[in-house]
Design a protein around this motif. Structure first.
Motif, PDB file in Angstrom:
ATOM      1  N   PRO A  23       0.917  -1.332   0.053  1.00 38.32           N
ATOM      2  CA  PRO A  23      -0.015  -0.132  -0.093  1.00 38.32           C
ATOM      3  C   PRO A  23       1.025   1.311   0.081  1.00 38.32           C
ATOM      4  CG  PRO A  23      -0.968  -1.735   1.432  1.00 38.32           C
ATOM      5  CD  PRO A  23       0.338  -2.105   1.063  1.00 38.32           C
ATOM      6  N   GLU A  24       0.427   2.112  -0.705  1.00 36.85           N
ATOM      7  CA  GLU A  24       1.177   3.511  -1.017  1.00 36.85           C
ATOM      8  C   GLU A  24       0.884   4.304   0.407  1.00 36.85           C
ATOM      9  OE1 GLU A  24       0.301   5.403  -4.474  1.00 36.85           O
ATOM     10  OE2 GLU A  24       0.736   3.605  -5.621  1.00 36.85           O
ATOM     11  N   GLN A  26       0.530   7.878   2.463  1.00 39.37           N
ATOM     12  CA  GLN A  26       0.425   9.296   2.123  1.00 39.37           C
ATOM     13  C   GLN A  26       0.807  10.125   3.290  1.00 39.37           C
ATOM     14  OE1 GLN A  26      -0.627   9.936  -1.180  1.00 39.37           O
ATOM     15  NE2 GLN A  26      -0.375   7.651  -1.234  1.00 39.37           N
ATOM     16  N   PRO A  52      -3.004   8.197   5.520  1.00 40.57           N
ATOM     17  CA  PRO A  52      -3.741   7.702   4.233  1.00 40.57           C
ATOM     18  C   PRO A  52      -3.134   6.421   3.738  1.00 40.57           C
ATOM     19  CG  PRO A  52      -3.988   9.794   4.481  1.00 40.57           C
ATOM     20  CD  PRO A  52      -2.801   9.815   5.200  1.00 40.57           C
ATOM     21  N   LYS A  54      -3.132   4.387   0.081  1.00 41.59           N
ATOM     22  CA  LYS A  54      -3.733   3.893  -1.211  1.00 41.59           C
ATOM     23  C   LYS A  54      -3.309   2.664  -1.732  1.00 41.59           C
ATOM     24  CE  LYS A  54      -4.150   8.878  -2.892  1.00 41.59           C
ATOM     25  NZ  LYS A  54      -4.035   9.750  -3.799  1.00 41.59           N
ATOM     26  N   ARG A  57      -0.165  -0.178  -7.097  1.00 39.86           N
ATOM     27  CA  ARG A  57      -0.422  -0.143  -8.393  1.00 39.86           C
ATOM     28  C   ARG A  57      -1.043  -1.557  -8.910  1.00 39.86           C
ATOM     29  NH1 ARG A  57       4.752  -1.553 -11.177  1.00 39.86           N
ATOM     30  NH2 ARG A  57       6.200  -1.967  -9.737  1.00 39.86           N
ATOM     31  N   VAL A  60      -7.464  -2.103  -6.395  1.00 37.90           N
ATOM     32  CA  VAL A  60      -8.168  -1.094  -5.922  1.00 37.90           C
ATOM     33  C   VAL A  60      -8.785  -1.517  -4.502  1.00 37.90           C
ATOM     34  CG1 VAL A  60      -9.047  -0.247  -8.113  1.00 37.90           C
ATOM     35  CG2 VAL A  60     -10.223  -2.382  -7.160  1.00 37.90           C
ATOM     36  N   LEU A 184      -8.437   5.132   5.123  1.00 32.54           N
ATOM     37  CA  LEU A 184      -8.566   4.762   3.694  1.00 32.54           C
ATOM     38  C   LEU A 184      -9.925   5.942   3.301  1.00 32.54           C
ATOM     39  CD1 LEU A 184      -9.062   1.082   3.884  1.00 32.54           C
ATOM     40  CD2 LEU A 184      -6.946   2.349   3.102  1.00 32.54           C
ATOM     41  N   GLN A 185      -9.425   6.852   2.288  1.00 32.92           N
ATOM     42  CA  GLN A 185     -10.370   7.787   1.990  1.00 32.92           C
ATOM     43  C   GLN A 185     -11.690   7.366   1.442  1.00 32.92           C
ATOM     44  OE1 GLN A 185      -8.665  10.973  -0.241  1.00 32.92           O
ATOM     45  NE2 GLN A 185      -9.702  12.451   0.909  1.00 32.92           N
ATOM     46  N   ASN A 188     -12.872  10.751  -1.894  1.00 34.16           N
ATOM     47  CA  ASN A 188     -12.046  12.019  -1.905  1.00 34.16           C
ATOM     48  C   ASN A 188     -12.728  12.771  -1.140  1.00 34.16           C
ATOM     49  OD1 ASN A 188     -10.109  11.221  -4.251  1.00 34.16           O
ATOM     50  ND2 ASN A 188     -11.850  11.541  -5.641  1.00 34.16           N
TER      51      ASN A 188
END
Length: 347
Positions: A23-24, A26, A52, A54, A57, A60, A184-185, A188
């Motif tokens: 996971p990325e 933030q 957070p 994301k 790659r 989802v 996890l947003q 947005n």
């Protein structure tokens, strides 16, 4: 100091894992009482930062809702899926993921990485927290700040609890308690699914709590920018939350009441001379809410939410959610809440 330390740490980890299938991470967001300026624990505040996440790659995060259908949902699971790049079937092109499923020749790239953080197909809170603690232990040793601060990892299942101490050995100085939670947003917006634990509830490790912590912090930052110098609104909130020990009321309940009042009572009426009247307003709001067995969630169906707060459409269109819904269905809980209110008045 705390924010800068964690920001630098996350930045270094971002560089080290920029092309991985993890996971990325933030940049962290300061949330909670200590960053809002009203911590009920003045002697030992806990600095909470939300990091957070994301999806890596090729993947989802599908943020589901709980089975009650209530908005806002109190908790949710996060389904991890390979990203589907929809194809132009007329041209005979086929989605990469569908191609893999059909041929069964290989797994999606990076599956072993993200799968190690899952239970079944769902992102696991405890595994994610454990993964981050491992990254932190490795990354901290390479940071210049590690020579200025001592770091101790504290037990925590759903977050990363740290004790930072300035100086070392005989020159040890100030100590900071830091909690890093993960989010996890949603759409947005300023609403996240977070790893923070629900109060008095033991949740499965695949459940994430729907949290308005980021929206809360934006509310208080906005008020701080508009409030006249010497405003006592934070002192009011501190006073009311510091007397809750041993009662059935949470700091979240008191903060919700104060946020409702801050958007209905002019900020010019929160000065030092208004301290006692505002405390009386807070207690009267709680008393009437208990009588009606209803306290509306601040961010659902509330026309007074400032426009700069970015909410999911479902939150703005929803009927106000009742934070006291349990009292309406549990006479014993309601009787206990009324008794606790009398105790708060005495205090």
């Amino acid at each position: 100091v705390v924010r800068k330390l964690v920001e630098d740490l996350i930045h270094d980890l971002q560089l080290g894992f920029s092309k991985s299938y993890w996971p990325e991470l933030q940049q962290p967001i300061g949330v909670g009482a200590a960053f809002e300026g009203w911590s009920p624990y003045e002697d030992e505040p806990v600095y909470c930062l939300l990091v957070p996440l994301k999806p890596p790659r090729g993947y989802v995060f599908n943020l589901g809702l709980d089975s009650t259908g209530e908005i806002p949902a109190q908790q949710s699971c996060v389904l991890v899926q390979p990203q589907c790049i929809y194809s132009n079937e007329e041209a005979g092109c086929q989605c990469f993921v569908h191609h893999l499923i059909k041929k069964l020749r290989r797994r999606p790239p990076g599956l072993k990485h993200i799968a190690s953080l899952c239970t079944g197909h769902y992102l696991d809170v405890q595994k994610t927290a454990s993964w981050f603690r491992g990254l932190l232990s490795l990354g901290w040793a390479a940071m210049p700040q590690s020579r200025q601060y001592g770091l101790k990892l504290l037990p925590s299942a759903r977050s990363c609890m740290l004790q930072l101490t300035s100086g070392k050995g005989k020159t040890r100085g100030e100590t900071f308690l830091v909690e890093i939670i993960f989010g996890l947003q949603k759409d947005n917006s300023d609403i996240f699914l977070s790893s923070e634990a629900t109060e008095a509830v033991i949740s499965p490790s695949t459940t994430w709590r729907v949290s308005s912590a980021v929206a809360d912090s934006k509310i208080f930052r906005g008020i701080a920018a508009m409030a006249p110098r010497g405003s006592y609104h934070l002192k009011c909130l501190h006073a009311c939350t510091s007397i809750l020990a041993g009662t059935s009321f949470s700091t979240h309940i008191m903060k919700t009441i104060v946020m409702h009042l801050l958007t209905t009572i002019p900020l010019s009426h929160w000065r030092d001379r208004d301290f006692v009247p505002r405390l009386q307003d807070i207690m009267e709001y709680l008393r009437s809410s208990l009588k009606e067995k209803r306290l509306n969630h601040f961010f659902t169906g509330n026309e007074n939410v400032p426009e700069e707060i970015n909410l999911p459409v479902s939150f703005r269109r929803a009927e106000p959610c009742n934070l006291f819904h349990q009292l309406a269905h549990d006479p014993a809980a309601h009787a206990q809440a009324l008794q606790d209110f009398e105790e708060l008045q005495d205090r």
